[in-house]
Design a protein around this motif. Structure first.
Motif, PDB file in Angstrom:
ATOM      1  N   GLN A  70       1.024  -1.113  -0.144  1.00  0.00           N
ATOM      2  CA  GLN A  70      -0.006   0.025  -0.162  1.00  0.00           C
ATOM      3  C   GLN A  70       0.926   1.269   0.061  1.00  0.00           C
ATOM      4  OE1 GLN A  70      -2.952   0.002   3.156  1.00  0.00           O
ATOM      5  NE2 GLN A  70      -3.992  -2.011   2.389  1.00  0.00           N
ATOM      6  N   PRO A  74      -3.101   3.914   5.724  1.00  0.00           N
ATOM      7  CA  PRO A  74      -4.766   4.512   5.181  1.00  0.00           C
ATOM      8  C   PRO A  74      -5.213   5.287   6.523  1.00  0.00           C
ATOM      9  CG  PRO A  74      -4.131   2.175   6.255  1.00  0.00           C
ATOM     10  CD  PRO A  74      -3.046   2.463   5.997  1.00  0.00           C
ATOM     11  N   SER A  75      -6.342   6.037   6.290  1.00  0.00           N
ATOM     12  CA  SER A  75      -6.533   6.962   7.395  1.00  0.00           C
ATOM     13  C   SER A  75      -7.077   6.278   8.468  1.00  0.00           C
ATOM     14  CB  SER A  75      -8.012   7.563   6.588  1.00  0.00           C
ATOM     15  OG  SER A  75      -8.788   6.637   6.393  1.00  0.00           O
TER      16      SER A  75
END
Length: 144
Positions: A70, A74-75
């Motif tokens: 990734q 990620p948030s």
């Protein structure tokens, strides 16, 4: 560090006996200790941590991070998420459940090992098992 700070990674720093830990959060150049205590409740809920403990990958620490494939964190991987996880794992109900399951697994392993030892000696006896209300082994009677 604010609750909505995106983390680069988190680390469980293990005690020499690997039974206790400190949870540290890392974001850029900032480091913050979020929790400390027994390792078992944390590992029970994190497959990646359990796998690292089983393999002994990193010695005296367990690293949690977003997979390398990734592009960015990620948030959801924030300090606030880890704090909520710590609160969840630390609730009395969750801790009690973990210790009950651990005790049951230990009893089942002991009963299995005993049966294997009995049958390896050529025993042809009968085995009687009595379970308690919570599903835990109350007694084991063997007649040879």
């Amino acid at each position: 560090m604010k609750a909505d700070t995106l983390l680069d990674y988190a680390v469980f720093k293990l005690s020499p006996k690997r039974t206790r830990c400190e949870l540290l959060a890392y974001a850029g150049s900032q480091t913050e200790k979020l929790a400390s205590g027994l390792l078992k409740p944390f590992v029970t809920h994190l497959r990646a941590a359990e796998e690292q403990v089983t393999r002994g990958d990193h010695g005296h620490f367990i690293k949690l991070e977003v997979p390398a494939y990734q592009d960015a964190a990620p948030s959801w991987f924030t300090k606030g998420t880890l704090e909520r996880f710590v609160r969840f794992v630390s609730t009395p109900e969750v801790l009690e459940h973990i210790y009950i399951v651990d005790a049951e697994m230990s009893q089942l392993d002991q009963a299995r090992n005993f049966q294997l030892a009995l049958y390896s000696q050529g025993g042809s006896g009968q085995v009687s098992i009595v379970w308690s209300g919570r599903g835990m082994l109350r007694s084991l009677t063997i007649s040879v």
